[in-house]
Design a protein around this motif. Structure first.
Motif, PDB file in Angstrom:
ATOM      1  N   CYS A  86     -36.368  68.505   1.619  1.00  0.00           N
ATOM      2  CA  CYS A  86     -37.219  68.717   0.455  1.00  0.00           C
ATOM      3  C   CYS A  86     -37.101  70.178   0.008  1.00  0.00           C
ATOM      4  O   CYS A  86     -37.274  71.085   0.820  1.00  0.00           O
ATOM      5  CB  CYS A  86     -38.671  68.384   0.809  1.00  0.00           C
ATOM      6  SG  CYS A  86     -39.837  68.837  -0.472  1.00  0.00           S
ATOM      7  N   GLU A  88     -39.067  71.800  -1.735  1.00  0.00           N
ATOM      8  CA  GLU A  88     -40.392  72.427  -1.831  1.00  0.00           C
ATOM      9  C   GLU A  88     -40.902  72.892  -0.470  1.00  0.00           C
ATOM     10  O   GLU A  88     -41.307  74.022  -0.299  1.00  0.00           O
ATOM     11  CB  GLU A  88     -41.410  71.447  -2.433  1.00  0.00           C
ATOM     12  CG  GLU A  88     -41.012  70.864  -3.779  1.00  0.00           C
ATOM     13  CD  GLU A  88     -41.074  71.892  -4.909  1.00  0.00           C
ATOM     14  OE1 GLU A  88     -41.881  72.838  -4.804  1.00  0.00           O
ATOM     15  OE2 GLU A  88     -40.303  71.740  -5.871  1.00  0.00           O
ATOM     16  N   CYS A  89     -40.865  71.944   0.511  1.00  0.00           N
ATOM     17  CA  CYS A  89     -41.482  72.262   1.814  1.00  0.00           C
ATOM     18  C   CYS A  89     -40.501  72.206   2.984  1.00  0.00           C
ATOM     19  O   CYS A  89     -40.879  72.503   4.112  1.00  0.00           O
ATOM     20  CB  CYS A  89     -42.659  71.323   2.080  1.00  0.00           C
ATOM     21  SG  CYS A  89     -42.165  69.616   2.424  1.00  0.00           S
ATOM     22  N   GLU A  91     -39.203  69.625   4.356  1.00  0.00           N
ATOM     23  CA  GLU A  91     -39.305  68.388   5.127  1.00  0.00           C
ATOM     24  C   GLU A  91     -38.020  67.571   4.980  1.00  0.00           C
ATOM     25  O   GLU A  91     -37.455  67.480   3.888  1.00  0.00           O
ATOM     26  CB  GLU A  91     -40.511  67.580   4.604  1.00  0.00           C
ATOM     27  CG  GLU A  91     -40.685  66.219   5.231  1.00  0.00           C
ATOM     28  CD  GLU A  91     -41.303  66.264   6.622  1.00  0.00           C
ATOM     29  OE1 GLU A  91     -41.784  67.336   7.036  1.00  0.00           O
ATOM     30  OE2 GLU A  91     -41.302  65.223   7.302  1.00  0.00           O
ATOM     31  N   CYS A 109     -40.863  63.717  -1.965  1.00  0.00           N
ATOM     32  CA  CYS A 109     -41.184  64.066  -0.586  1.00  0.00           C
ATOM     33  C   CYS A 109     -42.516  63.434  -0.187  1.00  0.00           C
ATOM     34  O   CYS A 109     -43.506  63.565  -0.895  1.00  0.00           O
ATOM     35  CB  CYS A 109     -41.253  65.587  -0.471  1.00  0.00           C
ATOM     36  SG  CYS A 109     -41.862  66.148   1.110  1.00  0.00           S
ATOM     37  N   GLU A 111     -44.357  64.369   2.151  1.00  0.00           N
ATOM     38  CA  GLU A 111     -45.269  65.429   2.615  1.00  0.00           C
ATOM     39  C   GLU A 111     -45.968  66.131   1.463  1.00  0.00           C
ATOM     40  O   GLU A 111     -47.181  66.235   1.410  1.00  0.00           O
ATOM     41  CB  GLU A 111     -44.490  66.461   3.444  1.00  0.00           C
ATOM     42  CG  GLU A 111     -44.082  65.973   4.818  1.00  0.00           C
ATOM     43  CD  GLU A 111     -45.281  65.659   5.716  1.00  0.00           C
ATOM     44  OE1 GLU A 111     -46.229  66.468   5.777  1.00  0.00           O
ATOM     45  OE2 GLU A 111     -45.262  64.589   6.354  1.00  0.00           O
ATOM     46  N   CYS A 112     -45.147  66.612   0.515  1.00  0.00           N
ATOM     47  CA  CYS A 112     -45.729  67.438  -0.540  1.00  0.00           C
ATOM     48  C   CYS A 112     -45.592  66.832  -1.934  1.00  0.00           C
ATOM     49  O   CYS A 112     -46.153  67.353  -2.895  1.00  0.00           O
ATOM     50  CB  CYS A 112     -45.082  68.831  -0.522  1.00  0.00           C
ATOM     51  SG  CYS A 112     -43.374  68.807  -1.100  1.00  0.00           S
TER      52      CYS A 112
END
Ligand SMILES: [Zn+2]
Length: 135
Positions: A86, A88-89, A91, A109, A111-112
């Motif tokens: 990901c 962004e994060c 993951e 994602c 997660e985020c």
């Protein structure tokens, strides 16, 4: 190619025109019996041939159905998964490789919620400009 029936009819013609056929009813009765047996055999072979053709057609249909069933049960190919990070994060997000060939898909994602992969023709209806001025 001549059928068995045609060959028997030809043989009958030859016999009847030859001295083998004989002048007496007894000899002719024997030949008639022989020809009748040939005729029966010829017909049986024809019937068997037709039955065999139908059977072959049927087996072919079953074979095709079986192949479909095998594909259904064993799967044509294992689904390949790929993993992307990901942006962004960070993951690791895994998804079916198939999605890469879809132009209108978006992988987010878990997660985020960041967009991990987006097809070329993906169109998010939420991002549609709300105020369109047609003047
Ligand atoms: Zn993320």
């Amino acid at each position: 190619m001549k059928t068995v029936q045609e060959k028997i009819a030809y043989l009958r013609g030859l016999l009847e025109g030859s001295k083998f056929y004989g002048d007496d009813a007894g000899t002719q009765a024997i030949w008639e019996q022989v020809l009748a047996i040939f005729d029966d055999l010829g017909r049986s072979v024809n019937v068997l041939g037709i039955g065999l053709d139908e059977l072959a057609e049927y087996v072919e249909a079953i074979d095709g159905d079986l192949m479909d069933l095998e594909d259904e049960i064993y799967g044509e190919e294992e689904d390949e998964f790929i993993e992307m990070e990901c942006p962004e994060c960070g993951e690791a997000v895994s998804f079916e490789e198939e999605f890469l060939y879809d132009d209108d898909v978006q992988i987010t994602c878990p997660e985020c919620g960041g967009v991990v992969y987006q097809g070329d023709e993906f169109f998010d209806s939420d991002e549609q400009p709300e105020d369109l001025d047609f003047e």
